[in-house]
Scaffold this active site. Structure first.
Site, PDB file in Angstrom:
ATOM      1  CB  THR A  63       1.299   0.193   4.859  1.00 50.47           C
ATOM      2  OG1 THR A  63       2.512   0.188   5.618  1.00 50.47           O
ATOM      3  CG2 THR A  63       1.276   1.436   3.992  1.00 50.47           C
ATOM      4  N   GLY A  64      -0.127  -2.230   6.103  1.00 55.44           N
ATOM      5  CA  GLY A  64      -0.095  -3.477   6.857  1.00 55.44           C
ATOM      6  C   GLY A  64      -1.493  -4.032   7.038  1.00 55.44           C
ATOM      7  N   GLY A  99      -4.909  -4.379   7.510  1.00 58.31           N
ATOM      8  CA  GLY A  99      -5.954  -3.374   7.655  1.00 58.31           C
ATOM      9  C   GLY A  99      -6.971  -3.695   8.730  1.00 58.31           C
ATOM     10  CB  VAL A 143     -13.825  -2.334   2.367  1.00 52.75           C
ATOM     11  CG1 VAL A 143     -13.270  -0.957   2.650  1.00 52.75           C
ATOM     12  CG2 VAL A 143     -14.646  -2.313   1.081  1.00 52.75           C
ATOM     13  N   GLY A 144     -10.554  -2.809   3.211  1.00 55.71           N
ATOM     14  CA  GLY A 144      -9.563  -2.726   4.285  1.00 55.71           C
ATOM     15  C   GLY A 144      -9.612  -1.400   5.010  1.00 55.71           C
ATOM     16  CG  ASP A 145      -5.937  -0.125   6.763  1.00 54.10           C
ATOM     17  OD1 ASP A 145      -5.860  -0.877   5.762  1.00 54.10           O
ATOM     18  OD2 ASP A 145      -4.934   0.418   7.264  1.00 54.10           O
ATOM     19  CB  THR A 197      -0.813   0.052   1.321  1.00 53.74           C
ATOM     20  OG1 THR A 197      -1.678  -1.064   1.370  1.00 53.74           O
ATOM     21  CG2 THR A 197      -1.625   1.316   1.460  1.00 53.74           C
TER      22      THR A 197
END
Ligand code: ASP
Length: 358
Positions: free
Chosen positions: A258-259, A261, A236-238, A207
């Site tokens: 990043t990482g 989420g 859907v992620g963060d 990301t």
């Protein structure tokens, strides 16, 4: 009540519409918006470790006198357009059905506005669509089909984002063992070997987060990603969630991440980093505290190593309105971040809670 859009506004904005992915200059900073940050003469850009080219571009735009939002979005567009980056935009690794679904958010400090898109298909620049959501709707987040329709309405062109390289990697994943996906059987928080440990051995993250302060003291940020590879379709992620993968407060500073989420969604992490800075913590301290918060809340055994520590990583990036910056991650592997201070653009070491080889 003042109409939301006057006819003059309409004519002005429709002249610019249809530009699709052409980046419009930031039009919304009116004289009436108070900007209390100190005036910067050089600007500042902070980004995730993959953001050297993005920071260079963002700084060039900031130093020309433009809004930081123009800069950071143009910066991350470089990676969104790059088919060789398999974690962002075109060429990003797809979901479990082999479809690339992109997440992105933008936040503009001076106006305290934000826009985001989740699970957007076929449009390689979700960060620009996110900006359109901010500027051309009454909403903050559009997802899936609605986000795609909205992008097409604004002239964005659909294209196949799945490169041959990403398709082949997806096929390889698809053909491998069935415990290598994100569907889980019913399980208790005590159970360890649930759903396999394939994320630890395969490249599934990536990301870009990019934060900037412009010459007027305006702070903005962007986070854009293809999300976790082979995710459950619709996940859907963060990154597009304001407060999780990105948060900006012009009176305090900005943070992004990043990482994994899911950890940020469960901890509102980027908003927390900004709140820690509001309480007087330095950007680095605030990032470390957000990492610790994730560790403290990580109660599921399947997400822990044999010493109870997270078996995943999350990284934070932050700057404050005085131009201080910092970054921290849970694990030390790859704990780096980019800083462009207006003169030098380089990788810095980030703090971390645990040494990766321990
Ligand atoms: N945070 C992103 C997500 O969970 C992934 C990443 O940063 O690699 O979608």
């Amino acid at each position: 009540m003042k109409p939301f859009f006057t006819r003059r506004d309409f004519l002005k904005t429709t002249a610019a519409a249809g530009a699709g992915s052409a980046l419009l200059p930031f039009v919304s900073r009116g004289k009436s918006i108070p900007i209390s940050s100190p005036r910067y003469t050089k600007g500042l850009v902070v980004a995730s470790a993959n953001g050297l080219r993005a920071a260079q571009k963002a700084m060039k735009i900031i130093q020309s006198g433009s809004d930081a939002l123009d800069g950071v979005i143009a910066g991350v567009n470089i990676l969104e357009d790059d088919p060789n980056d398999m974690t962002i935009g075109l060429g990003g690794l797809p979901n479990a059905d082999g479809v690339v679904e992109l997440d992105a958010s933008v936040m503009h400090g001076p106006t305290h506005r934000a826009g985001a898109v989740g699970a957007l298909q076929n449009i390689k620049n979700p960060s620009i669509v996110a900006r359109y959501v901010m500027e051309r709707t009454d909403h903050v987040l559009l997802v899936g089909e609605g986000a795609l329709k909205f992008a097409k309405m604004h002239g964005f062109k659909e294209e196949n984002l799945l490169t041959e390289k990403a398709r082949k990697m997806w096929v390889k994943w698809k053909e491998s063992l069935s415990d290598q996906d994100d569907y889980l059987p019913p399980h208790s928080i005590e159970e360890k070997d649930v759903g396999g440990d394939w994320r630890g051995v395969m490249h599934t993250y990536g990301t870009i987060n990019c934060l900037g302060i412009d010459l007027h003291g305006g702070i903005s940020g962007v986070t854009t990603t293809s999300g976790m590879a082979y995710k459950v379709p619709g996940r859907v992620g963060d990154s597009p969630i304001i407060g999780a993968g990105l948060f900006v407060d012009n009176e305090v500073g900005a943070a992004g991440s990043t990482g994994r989420g899911e950890a940020n969604l469960l901890n509102c992490s980027s908003a927390m980093v900004v709140e820690y800075m509001r309480q007087g913590k330095s950007p680095t301290e605030a990032c470390v505290m957000a990492c610790q918060r994730i560790v403290d809340h990580n109660k599921e055994r399947r997400l822990q190593d044999n010493r109870g520590r997270p078996n995943f990583d999350v990284k934070f990036y932050a700057l404050n309105k005085n131009g201080a910056y910092g970054s921290a991650s849970i694990w030390s592997a790859g704990a780096k971040f980019v800083v462009h201070d207006g003169i030098k653009n380089e990788l810095h070491d980030a703090s971390s809670l645990y040494k990766s080889e321990e």
